[in-house]
Design an enzyme around this catalytic site. Structure first.
Site, mmCIF file in Angstrom:
data_model
loop_
_atom_site.group_PDB
_atom_site.id
_atom_site.type_symbol
_atom_site.label_atom_id
_atom_site.label_comp_id
_atom_site.label_asym_id
_atom_site.label_seq_id
_atom_site.Cartn_x
_atom_site.Cartn_y
_atom_site.Cartn_z
ATOM 1 N N HIS A 145 0.841 -1.208 0.000
ATOM 2 C CA HIS A 145 0.000 0.000 0.000
ATOM 3 C C HIS A 145 0.868 1.248 0.000
ATOM 4 O O HIS A 145 1.964 1.277 0.566
ATOM 5 C CB HIS A 145 -0.996 0.012 1.166
ATOM 6 C CG HIS A 145 -0.390 -0.055 2.539
ATOM 7 N ND1 HIS A 145 0.015 1.064 3.224
ATOM 8 C CD2 HIS A 145 -0.152 -1.098 3.358
ATOM 9 C CE1 HIS A 145 0.474 0.712 4.417
ATOM 10 N NE2 HIS A 145 0.394 -0.599 4.529
ATOM 11 N N ASP A 147 -0.092 4.304 1.154
ATOM 12 C CA ASP A 147 -0.401 5.258 2.207
ATOM 13 C C ASP A 147 0.363 4.966 3.489
ATOM 14 O O ASP A 147 0.796 3.850 3.754
ATOM 15 C CB ASP A 147 -1.897 5.272 2.489
ATOM 16 C CG ASP A 147 -2.444 3.882 2.810
ATOM 17 O OD1 ASP A 147 -2.318 2.991 1.944
ATOM 18 O OD2 ASP A 147 -2.971 3.681 3.920
ATOM 19 N N ASP A 178 6.511 0.344 6.921
ATOM 20 C CA ASP A 178 5.094 0.032 6.747
ATOM 21 C C ASP A 178 4.462 1.017 5.765
ATOM 22 O O ASP A 178 3.924 2.038 6.178
ATOM 23 C CB ASP A 178 4.366 0.092 8.088
ATOM 24 C CG ASP A 178 2.906 -0.294 7.983
ATOM 25 O OD1 ASP A 178 2.550 -0.991 7.012
ATOM 26 O OD2 ASP A 178 2.113 0.112 8.852
ATOM 27 N N GLU A 212 -5.020 1.651 2.843
ATOM 28 C CA GLU A 212 -4.998 0.448 3.686
ATOM 29 C C GLU A 212 -5.084 0.813 5.163
ATOM 30 O O GLU A 212 -5.711 0.106 5.947
ATOM 31 C CB GLU A 212 -3.718 -0.352 3.400
ATOM 32 C CG GLU A 212 -3.690 -1.748 4.020
ATOM 33 C CD GLU A 212 -3.115 -1.801 5.431
ATOM 34 O OE1 GLU A 212 -3.186 -2.859 6.070
ATOM 35 O OE2 GLU A 212 -2.578 -0.761 5.895
ATOM 36 N N GLU A 213 -4.457 1.926 5.527
ATOM 37 C CA GLU A 213 -4.471 2.343 6.933
ATOM 38 C C GLU A 213 -5.822 2.899 7.361
ATOM 39 O O GLU A 213 -6.018 3.235 8.525
ATOM 40 C CB GLU A 213 -3.376 3.393 7.176
ATOM 41 C CG GLU A 213 -1.960 2.937 6.854
ATOM 42 C CD GLU A 213 -1.433 1.858 7.796
ATOM 43 O OE1 GLU A 213 -2.193 1.412 8.671
ATOM 44 O OE2 GLU A 213 -0.277 1.456 7.643
ATOM 45 N N ASP A 241 1.369 -10.321 0.249
ATOM 46 C CA ASP A 241 1.184 -8.967 0.747
ATOM 47 C C ASP A 241 2.142 -8.742 1.908
ATOM 48 O O ASP A 241 2.888 -9.642 2.311
ATOM 49 C CB ASP A 241 -0.272 -8.760 1.184
ATOM 50 C CG ASP A 241 -0.657 -7.297 1.370
ATOM 51 O OD1 ASP A 241 0.151 -6.409 1.027
ATOM 52 O OD2 ASP A 241 -1.774 -7.030 1.857
ATOM 53 N N HIS A 535 3.970 2.486 12.990
ATOM 54 C CA HIS A 535 2.849 3.276 13.534
ATOM 55 C C HIS A 535 3.244 4.139 14.725
ATOM 56 O O HIS A 535 2.362 4.601 15.465
ATOM 57 C CB HIS A 535 1.664 2.377 13.917
ATOM 58 C CG HIS A 535 0.880 1.879 12.749
ATOM 59 N ND1 HIS A 535 -0.486 1.680 12.791
ATOM 60 C CD2 HIS A 535 1.257 1.536 11.500
ATOM 61 C CE1 HIS A 535 -0.901 1.228 11.621
ATOM 62 N NE2 HIS A 535 0.146 1.128 10.811
#
Length: 577
Positions: A145, A147, A178, A212-213, A241, A535
């Site tokens: 992803h 984002d 990530d 995705e987030e 993935d 995160h």
């Protein structure tokens, strides 16, 4: 998908001193190779084919290649493709960094853009298609992803979060681990192949969502729908993935966590996610009469919401379950077989128990919450809001409770439990209740009323991808390539890599791709201790781990390219080879 066990709601965990699991004091030799000689065989290593392309080892041995990769990943991190929960229109100005990111990809990967078909789905979703020469072979699909999550306070970071700083070992910044490292790694692998005049036999696709987030509906949701229309159900050989547990050892030593030193058994565990827990967000919306704070009722709206959350956290508690079909059982069997001196002395005998709850509880007590929540539904009150003034009683109070649903349960069971607990509280306060209306809306005209809704629907636990080396050739080949790659990595020389699937406690974009294949693997292949702070502040990834991941992507593409699929016999398995 099938239900793994009957519902277990409203029961506290049985005593972990169950007689079906012998105590550690009574077990002195729990593991006998003669007794269970077929436990956790290893897939034979599958070396890269003799196709004339440069060895994947160049990614970890060639300094020039490494420096080029540092530049690629650093520049990707510098583009702030941030998404929040309120960005719902891909034409919103907030999404403009994604267009800049697309331009960057085009400049970084010219061979890919000149050879592949590039589709923009819902404006910002990216699908790269490299058509193979043999249409009889199912394509393979790689996901990531674009984002990243927002930054709270950039001043908390050692280096600016969007500087893409490289200190000689670590590349720092939001998205570094990530998961722009995955996206850039995938495209770097195929760019390198194309630069060597590679012409695919099997079609290869790359699909990159952009939210995705924030649940993935705009990006992966639309991309999956377009792929299903074009290719149909069960049309892909496998999907890879981000996610998983990386590559782990048993040692607590920091060096060993990096997979550098010997942990006593010379074994590294590669742990792709072959399933995911389900998810559910329950929103509590309470409407009560207001008034002046000097004349409050016995229980304010905030007090009632607090009581509900308190009760949810203490009544009808969830229990862990580890039955025969849970992927973590295979991982544990592999640890018993290949790391007998590192596991609990009672584990081998405990795994023979049919008391799946007591077994899970004992393992959770031994290994901590990280392991517990692989086996058990989690519950977390994450948001609460209410009140507008220090002397005014709150009229509208809301809270959100997040659940990650274990494999033996369903979101419907979690909703039923919430209704049962909440109903007794609303009755006590003479309030009315609407639980999960069909339109998922709150009727704002009602007072002295509680409404339960979901934030974005409910997600069942994912179907578990097959991981039997004897009957599942795709998994056997994936595992064999993984072994060959990581056993050749200089930092892991001399170690045995055991590949075993596991369950993810979070969710990835694969939630939208279930119809396309039964072989879904969620794995960012990084050695433990080589990617940090996803995160949170000071997110970073070791450039060595990034280069090793590219090795895997590069050899997976090559090893599956001309493979004829399940018609080929699964090679003979080995015990300690």
């Amino acid at each position: 998908m099938h239900q793994l066990l009957p519902v277990i709601v409203g029961l506290l965990a049985p005593s972990v001193a169950s007689p079906s699991i012998p105590s550690a004091q009574r077990i002195f030799n729990p593991w006998s190779p003669q007794e269970d000689s077929d436990l956790c065989p290893l897939a034979p290593k599958i070396e890269a084919p003799d196709d004339g392309f440069v060895s994947s080892l160049k990614f970890v041995t060639d300094d020039a290649v490494k420096l080029r990769q540092v530049d690629r990943l650093s520049r990707a991190v510098q583009v702030p493709t941030v998404i929040d929960d309120y960005m719902k229109d891909p034409y919103d100005e907030k999404f403009s960094p994604f267009l800049e990111f697309h331009e960057l990809l085009q400049s970084l990967f010219p061979f890919l853009h000149s050879h592949a078909r590039v589709d923009h789905v819902n404006r910002l979703g990216l699908v790269f298609t490299l058509n193979g020469t043999d249409d009889s072979l199912k394509p393979i699909l790689f996901l990531a992803h674009q984002d990243v999550i927002p930054i709270d306070d950039a001043a908390d970071w050692t280096y600016p979060p969007f500087a893409g700083h490289f200190d000689g070992e670590w590349l720092w910044g939001r998205g570094a681990s990530d998961c722009k490292n995955v996206l850039i790694g995938l495209l770097s692998a195929v760019e390198d192949l194309l630069s060597q005049d590679w012409q695919p036999i099997r079609s290869v696709l790359f699909a990159f969502g952009f939210d995705e987030e924030s649940h993935g509906f705009l990006g992966a949701g639309n991309i999956s729908e377009s792929l299903q229309k074009k290719y149909g159900p069960n049309s892909f050989e496998f999907i890879l993935d981000e996610g998983g547990m990386g590559l782990e050892t048993f040692s607590d030593d920091d060096n060993d966590k990096a997979g550098v030193t010997d942990n006593g058994d010379g074994v590294i565990y590669a742990l792709p996610g072959v399933g995911e827990k389900g998810s559910l967000d329950i929103v509590l919306s309470l409407a009560v009469p207001g008034g002046h704070s000097s004349m409050p009722p016995p229980h304010t709206g905030i007090g009632i919401i607090s009581e509900i959350i308190y009760s949810l956290e203490r009544r009808d508690l969830f229990v862990p379950v580890l039955d025969d079909r849970h992927p973590s059982r295979q991982k544990l069997e592999c640890q018993v077989r290949h790391s007998p001196s590192q596991v609990e002395p009672w584990l081998a005998s405990a795994l023979r128990s049919s008391d799946y709850v007591s077994l899970a509880e004992r393992l959770a007590d031994s290994r901590g919450d990280k392991f517990r929540f692989i086996l058990q539904t989690s519950q977390a009150a994450d948001l609460v809001a209410g009140g507008v003034k220090s002397n005014a009683l709150p009229e509208k109070i809301s809270a959100l409770v997040n659940y990650r649903v274990a494999l033996h349960q369903t979101p419907e069971e979690i909703q039923a439990r919430a209704i049962e607990i909440v109903t007794s509280i609303t009755q006590r306060y003479n309030m009315t209740l609407t639980a999960f209306p069909a339109d998922n809306q709150v009727d704002t005209s009602l007072n002295n009323h509680l409404t339960l809704t979901t934030l974005s629907g409910a997600l069942n636990p994912a179907p578990v991808s097959p991981t039997n080396l004897r009957t599942d050739p795709v998994w056997a080949r994936f595992s064999g390539v993984t072994r060959a790659v990581f056993e050749s990595v200089p930092a892991l020389k001399g170690k045995t890599v055991v590949v075993s699937g596991d369950i993810m406690t979070g969710n990835t974009d694969t939630r939208f791709y279930w119809p396309l294949t039964r072989n879904i693997y969620r794995w960012s292949p990084s050695r433990a201790g080589r990617a940090f702070n996803i995160h949170t502040v000071d997110e970073r990834v070791s450039i060595d781990a990034h280069m090793e991941a590219i090795m895997l992507y590069y050899d997976l593409i090559r090893s599956f390219d001309g493979w004829q699929g399940p018609e080929e016999a699964v090679p003979e398995l080995c015990g300690q080879c």
